[in-house]
Write a protein that holds these residues in place. Sequence first.
Motif, mmCIF file in Angstrom:
data_model
loop_
_atom_site.group_PDB
_atom_site.id
_atom_site.type_symbol
_atom_site.label_atom_id
_atom_site.label_comp_id
_atom_site.label_asym_id
_atom_site.label_seq_id
_atom_site.Cartn_x
_atom_site.Cartn_y
_atom_site.Cartn_z
ATOM 1 N N GLY A 142 0.811 -1.215 0.000
ATOM 2 C CA GLY A 142 0.000 0.000 0.000
ATOM 3 C C GLY A 142 0.848 1.270 0.000
ATOM 4 O O GLY A 142 0.323 2.374 -0.139
ATOM 5 N N HIS A 155 1.138 -0.516 -7.365
ATOM 6 C CA HIS A 155 0.411 -1.301 -6.364
ATOM 7 C C HIS A 155 0.057 -2.695 -6.907
ATOM 8 O O HIS A 155 -0.160 -2.882 -8.102
ATOM 9 C CB HIS A 155 -0.872 -0.579 -5.946
ATOM 10 C CG HIS A 155 -0.620 0.663 -5.152
ATOM 11 N ND1 HIS A 155 0.194 0.691 -4.039
ATOM 12 C CD2 HIS A 155 -1.078 1.932 -5.308
ATOM 13 C CE1 HIS A 155 0.224 1.917 -3.554
ATOM 14 N NE2 HIS A 155 -0.532 2.693 -4.310
ATOM 15 N N HIS A 197 -9.355 -1.292 0.134
ATOM 16 C CA HIS A 197 -8.230 -0.420 0.483
ATOM 17 C C HIS A 197 -7.793 0.261 -0.817
ATOM 18 O O HIS A 197 -7.815 -0.362 -1.883
ATOM 19 C CB HIS A 197 -7.061 -1.235 1.063
ATOM 20 C CG HIS A 197 -7.088 -1.343 2.569
ATOM 21 N ND1 HIS A 197 -6.552 -2.410 3.248
ATOM 22 C CD2 HIS A 197 -7.587 -0.503 3.510
ATOM 23 C CE1 HIS A 197 -6.725 -2.224 4.559
ATOM 24 N NE2 HIS A 197 -7.353 -1.078 4.739
ATOM 25 N N ASP A 213 -5.140 0.885 -2.371
ATOM 26 C CA ASP A 213 -4.154 0.274 -3.276
ATOM 27 C C ASP A 213 -4.754 -0.900 -4.058
ATOM 28 O O ASP A 213 -4.054 -1.539 -4.848
ATOM 29 C CB ASP A 213 -2.887 -0.182 -2.516
ATOM 30 C CG ASP A 213 -3.171 -1.076 -1.321
ATOM 31 O OD1 ASP A 213 -4.164 -0.838 -0.612
ATOM 32 O OD2 ASP A 213 -2.394 -2.030 -1.087
ATOM 33 N N HIS A 273 2.957 -7.707 -3.227
ATOM 34 C CA HIS A 273 2.584 -6.728 -2.190
ATOM 35 C C HIS A 273 3.814 -6.407 -1.344
ATOM 36 O O HIS A 273 3.831 -6.547 -0.125
ATOM 37 C CB HIS A 273 1.437 -7.297 -1.333
ATOM 38 C CG HIS A 273 0.559 -6.246 -0.712
ATOM 39 N ND1 HIS A 273 0.888 -5.601 0.446
ATOM 40 C CD2 HIS A 273 -0.642 -5.741 -1.090
ATOM 41 C CE1 HIS A 273 -0.075 -4.747 0.768
ATOM 42 N NE2 HIS A 273 -1.015 -4.799 -0.158
#
Length: 265
Positions: free
Chosen positions: A11, A19, A62, A64, A230
């Motif tokens: 994020g 992202h 979220h 991202d 991630h």
Amino acid sequence: MELKFVGTSSGKSSLKRYHSSFIINSGSYNLLVDAGDGISRALMNQKILFNFIDGILISHLHPDHYTGLPSLIVQMKMSERKNPLYVFCDEINSQFIKEFIYQSYLFDDRLGFKVNVQSFKQDKNFEVTEGLNFTARQNSHLERNLSSDKSRRLSFSCSSFLIRVSERSRLESGKEKNIFFTGDIAEQNDLYIFKDMKIDLMISEITHITVEELIEAFQKLKPQKLYITHLGEEDENKVSKLSYQLPASERRKVVAAFDGLSVKI
Ligand SMILES: [Zn+2]
Ligand SMILES: [Zn+2]
């Protein structure tokens, strides 16, 4: 069939990675999984045409993972898209996603193509198209993020997925690939959410879990390959630590994903 990582960052915004997002190509369909902030530029960076995307699967809300959606739809319009676009999200989030698109002034009659928001139910098989389907199971990623403002209603749905993909020619022979995508998670138990299913490939985040927890899950679930995504800058050290802790025979099965990594599946 192909798996292509469009972005691999956490994020945290990064100049090195976009992202976390990837495309699953089933041979005849291209499913984009997650569309966070900057997704349009991330696709351009990989020289992927916007209208190459048939459907978009959103794991959770979220920024991202979903806020790039309206901008991507605008890019599709400017690229003169005609084919309908499908957006798949948890039934709890579908009204919000529809509003998000509408409040971004994106109306079907002005776009020139239809945007179909389709909702999936937890733990039910959802068919995207022939040879591409998935099951979502809710993990605990958002449970700890409860807002202190109790007057606001928020959805805390965050899904992990088992995505089954098969070329038409392989459908009848049952040679489908099962891809376990953890999505964003919160704790060790989330890594075992599909332990009752056959897992060929695993795509895991590493921001919210420890190296030891991920190694243990990899050794228990025994996927042919584990792709780690991630990745914040601090997470890159975790990946090197992970490699050192694995025996040589397993090390080659664990891959730190990077933007543009493309894998035949
Ligand atoms: Zn995230
Ligand atoms: Zn998240």
